[in-house]
Motif scaffolding. Structure first.
Motif, PDB file in Angstrom:
ATOM      1  N   ARG A 146       3.803   5.317   6.709  1.00 47.22           N
ATOM      2  CA  ARG A 146       3.028   4.018   6.939  1.00 47.22           C
ATOM      3  C   ARG A 146       1.357   4.264   7.107  1.00 47.22           C
ATOM      4  O   ARG A 146       1.252   5.304   7.545  1.00 47.22           O
TER       5      ARG A 146
ATOM      6  N   PHE B 180      -1.609   3.364 -14.724  1.00 50.01           N
ATOM      7  CA  PHE B 180      -1.405   2.016 -14.720  1.00 50.01           C
ATOM      8  C   PHE B 180      -2.486   1.500 -13.570  1.00 50.01           C
ATOM      9  O   PHE B 180      -3.113   0.441 -13.822  1.00 50.01           O
ATOM     10  N   LEU B 181      -2.712   2.263 -12.726  1.00 46.68           N
ATOM     11  CA  LEU B 181      -3.518   1.895 -11.538  1.00 46.68           C
ATOM     12  C   LEU B 181      -4.626   3.136 -11.449  1.00 46.68           C
ATOM     13  O   LEU B 181      -4.578   4.172 -11.628  1.00 46.68           O
ATOM     14  N   ARG B 182      -5.904   2.511 -10.892  1.00 53.48           N
ATOM     15  CA  ARG B 182      -7.064   3.523 -10.943  1.00 53.48           C
ATOM     16  C   ARG B 182      -7.183   3.806  -9.296  1.00 53.48           C
ATOM     17  O   ARG B 182      -6.850   2.826  -8.554  1.00 53.48           O
TER      18      ARG B 182
ATOM     19  N   ARG C 118      -4.707  -1.521  -3.127  1.00 49.75           N
ATOM     20  CA  ARG C 118      -4.309  -2.621  -4.121  1.00 49.75           C
ATOM     21  C   ARG C 118      -4.673  -4.094  -3.326  1.00 49.75           C
ATOM     22  O   ARG C 118      -4.178  -4.167  -2.194  1.00 49.75           O
ATOM     23  N   GLY C 119      -5.162  -4.956  -3.967  1.00 47.15           N
ATOM     24  CA  GLY C 119      -5.773  -6.183  -3.455  1.00 47.15           C
ATOM     25  C   GLY C 119      -6.408  -5.877  -2.265  1.00 47.15           C
ATOM     26  O   GLY C 119      -6.199  -6.558  -1.163  1.00 47.15           O
ATOM     27  N   GLY C 120      -7.237  -4.954  -2.137  1.00 48.61           N
ATOM     28  CA  GLY C 120      -8.261  -4.923  -0.737  1.00 48.61           C
ATOM     29  C   GLY C 120      -7.535  -4.090   0.535  1.00 48.61           C
ATOM     30  O   GLY C 120      -7.846  -3.796   1.508  1.00 48.61           O
ATOM     31  N   ARG C 121      -6.179  -3.762   0.068  1.00 53.95           N
ATOM     32  CA  ARG C 121      -5.400  -2.951   1.060  1.00 53.95           C
ATOM     33  C   ARG C 121      -5.181  -1.817   0.990  1.00 53.95           C
ATOM     34  O   ARG C 121      -4.938  -1.332  -0.085  1.00 53.95           O
ATOM     35  N   LEU C 122      -5.448  -0.729   1.589  1.00 55.59           N
ATOM     36  CA  LEU C 122      -5.567   0.570   1.541  1.00 55.59           C
ATOM     37  C   LEU C 122      -4.190   1.197   1.546  1.00 55.59           C
ATOM     38  O   LEU C 122      -3.293   1.053   2.352  1.00 55.59           O
TER      39      LEU C 122
ATOM     40  N   ARG D  45       2.495   4.987 -10.263  1.00 61.24           N
ATOM     41  CA  ARG D  45       1.984   4.363 -11.255  1.00 61.24           C
ATOM     42  C   ARG D  45       0.595   4.764 -11.331  1.00 61.24           C
ATOM     43  O   ARG D  45      -0.291   4.463 -12.704  1.00 61.24           O
TER      44      ARG D  45
END
Lengths: 222, 211, 263
Positions: free
Chosen positions: B205, B51-53, B12-16, B46
């Motif tokens: 994490r 909602f998310l790919r 998401r937003g470039g963060r794995l 999600r």
């Protein structure tokens, strides 16, 4: 009951109940139309001449203010998320909600117009055709407006941005709405052409706008 | 029916968020997602809900009603309840019942409105506008949606938020019944729920997952 | 093999690093060529092209105004294609291109409006006339502003890019309709537009300076666009580096139950 109808009915019930949304929109319409003679002077001939244009522009502004009602509350309360998983594609959700917005905003605004026409000394021949063009043109306002509503979900000060995005898109509707009225008032003929184009604009937005709105909602829900 | 996630990676937003995540969940099984905040529990739910790919890998449903997409077969309960304050409890719920309808067969039927309200102890509030409800009552109303519109897959993200102990027990029983009727449930929580799921998936994490 | 070779540059462009390298090599040459073309074009416009028999010397504004108006539209075309590319292929460079083109397009549009209004003063006696072309360009300007405001308004950059792309495509569909409606409106209100550039036959002494200026403007756009894209790529790298730094720091912090509770 089909999900589409269920959604339209619910949105209508909410529009007529929640915080008097419809009443506020109509009140705003009335206020704008009242402010104009105060700014322009009470010359009845002038007012009569510009009345159709003034009423159309005021209607656009009033409708604009109510656009965030289409998706914003459902987005913030999580209902849009649930609808996205429901049995109909988001395109139909957008269409149902735009339709409900038209019924709860476009139609009342068009129907109250004759009363405001009296304030502006609107030509007696214009009442019928003005209401008719507004009924034919306001679907485009609701459906195109839904795109703006979907694009500005979750933005701080989204309302301002929504106006900036959506008003230029209303130019064709406004022009053909006014020119059909003027065709009846001024010239012989020309009404059919303008009016049919106005209807075409509404029909095209009925089909195309929900696709764009649904695409924007999908992005917003990610 | 089998829900299969294969080598899933989501960013998401470039963060794995996580990568290489796989699990299989069959009818009548529940999966508990645990792990610290930010480990990707919500992201995973999600992603399953569509909602998310996923950046890599796939999620698919085997042996299910092919007419409906995976997302359509899911209930997703997030931190919002999707409740209209100006509508009564019954109106809220009957809209969702009419809109969502029932999908999936077997033992998973939709309950009539009043039974669903009864089960979540909202019966006495039936005709009260939902705006008057407390946070816990609103949450219960949100959860009642799961009962009135049958779906084979329940995705629950911190479902116990603002629920008291008694309501948590009711929720646990609801989930248990759903699973026993042949449904699937995936719940994310960092509290011990009292949901005694057979399986647990711990997200760590940096996207490490330990089944 | 030949097909491979012809596809290769596209792939190279799609990779930000390759793009940066290529742009760094091309931009100086293009910039030089732009300066030369502007020198030739402006010389032709001011000294070779004849003054108009009616408008006199003011007709020379046309050599700025018309190319600027062309570029205003072409820029929107670039944004539309980039947006489509971004939504369909999800390639970040397409978003970079759309983002970089918007302010440039807005400036060209503003230039067309300002020169048009300056031209209007001697011709029409007023700075603004609701001429069909000026009106459509004004609305195009609003669309540019809307695109930039939307991108600015959305905090999440990826989401901002996608939403802006949707808006750009909506604008693409509706722009021709706006143009059509404004023309319709204009013919209703004022019979003929005052501004007509000689119909289909333009004398070569006017056409050539105009073409050279149009080429110069186009190259200027390419140079500015490539530079702006390069800046955007660099900006995104800085963002990525910062995010990585934050994440690395977060991974080094102790992860205890106390921390969880605090969250």
């Amino acid at each position: 009951m089909s999900p589409f109808l269920a959604l339209v009915r619910r949105d209508l019930a909410l529009a007529f109940r929640e915080g008097g949304a419809v009443g506020t929109t109509l009140g705003f319409y009335l206020m704008v139309v009242t402010m104009l003679p105060l700014g322009l002077g009470p010359d009845l001939n002038l007012l009569s001449r510009i009345a159709p244009g003034v009423l159309w522009v005021a209607l656009l502004l009033a409708a604009l203010l109510s656009l965030d009602r289409i998706f914003l509350n459902d987005y913030e309360e999580g209902a849009l998320e649930v609808m996205a998983l429901g049995p109909m594609p988001l395109e139909l959700v957008a269409a149902a909600k735009s339709l409900a917005h038209w019924i709860s905003t476009g139609i009342p605004l068009a129907l109250i117009t004759p009363a405001l026409g009296l304030l502006l000394n609107l030509d007696i021949d214009a009442y019928g055709v003005l209401v008719l063009t507004m009924l034919a043109g306001t679907p485009a306002i609701s459906f195109i407006g839904a795109i703006g509503g979907a694009l500005t979900l979750g933005l701080r000060r989204g309302g301002l941005l929504l106006s900036l995005l959506v008003l230029p898109l209303y130019v064709p509707t406004l022009i053909f709405g006014i020119s059909s009225v003027n065709a009846v008032l001024m010239g012989p003929g020309g009404f059919a052409a303008s009016f049919l184009i106005l209807c075409a604009l509404s029909l095209a937005s009925l089909v195309l706008a929900p696709i764009a709105a649904a695409a924007a909602i999908r992005m917003q829900l990610q | 029916m089998k829900l299969i996630a294969n080598d899933l990676a989501v960013d998401r937003g470039g963060r794995l968020i996580f990568r290489g995540l796989s699990f299989t969940l069959a009818s009548g099984e529940g999966l508990l997602l645990t792990g610290p905040n930010g480990a990707g529990k919500t992201t995973l739910l999600r992603t399953i809900a569509g909602f998310l790919r996923a950046a890599e890998g796939e999620i698919r449903l085997e042996g299910a009603d092919a007419e409906h997409a995976l997302a359509e077969q899911c209930h997703y309960v997030g931190h919002l309840n999707g409740i209209k304050a100006s509508q009564t409890v019954a109106e809220n719920l009957s809209f969702w019942a009419a809109y969502l309808g029932a999908i999936g067969g077997g033992g998973m039927g939709s309950l009539p409105l009043d039974e669903a309200l009864e089960r979540l102890s909202l019966k006495s509030l039936r005709d009260i506008p939902a705006g008057y409800l407390s946070a816990g009552q609103k949450r219960r109303l949100g959860l009642a949606r799961l009962l009135v519109a049958a779906r084979p897959i329940w995705l629950l993200d911190e479902p116990t938020v603002s629920l008291d102990a008694a309501s948590q027990a009711v929720l646990a029983a609801m989930v248990r019944d759903h699973i026993e009727a042949g449904g699937l449930a995936i719940a994310a929580t960092h509290l011990p729920l009292g949901l005694d799921f057979a399986r647990e998936l711990t997200l760590g994490r940096g996207g490490r997952a330990t089944p | 093999m030949k097909a491979m070779a012809s596809i290769a540059p596209v792939y190279q462009l799609a990779n930000p690093t390759r793009f940066m390298a290529l742009a760094a090599r091309i931009v100086p040459w293009l910039a030089g060529l732009t300066v030369v073309l502007f020198a030739i074009g402006l010389y032709m416009a001011f000294f070779i092209a004849p003054p108009d028999y009616q408008q006199g010397e003011t007709v020379r504004i046309m050599y700025i105004h018309v190319p600027a108006a062309w570029l205003a539209m072409m820029c929107y075309g670039v944004i539309a294609i980039s947006s489509f590319g971004y939504l369909v292929f999800r390639h970040p460079m397409a978003d970079v291109s759309a983002k970089a083109a918007a302010p440039i397009g807005a400036v060209f549009t503003a230039l067309a409006l300002i020169t048009g209004s300056l031209w209007g003063k001697p011709m029409w006696g007023t700075y603004w006339v609701w001429d069909a072309r000026l009106t459509s360009v004004l609305i195009l300007f609003f669309l540019y502003l809307g695109l930039m405001a939307l991108r600015n308004g959305v905090e999440d950059e990826t989401l901002a890019g996608k939403l802006t792309a949707v808006m750009a495509l909506v604008g693409t569909v509706i722009l021709p309709i706006i143009k059509f409606s404004v023309d319709w409106w204009n013919t209703l209100h004022q019979p003929a537009s005052v501004m007509r550039i000689g119909g289909p036959t333009i004398h070569p002494s006017i056409l050539w300076p105009l073409l050279v200026m149009a080429l110069a403007f186009t190259l200027l756009f390419v140079v500015l666009h490539l530079k702006a894209m390069g800046n955007e790529v660099l900006r995104r790298r800085v963002v990525a580096l910062r995010m990585r730094a934050v994440q690395r720091a977060a991974n080094l912090e102790p992860q205890g139950p106390a921390r969880e509770a605090a969250e």
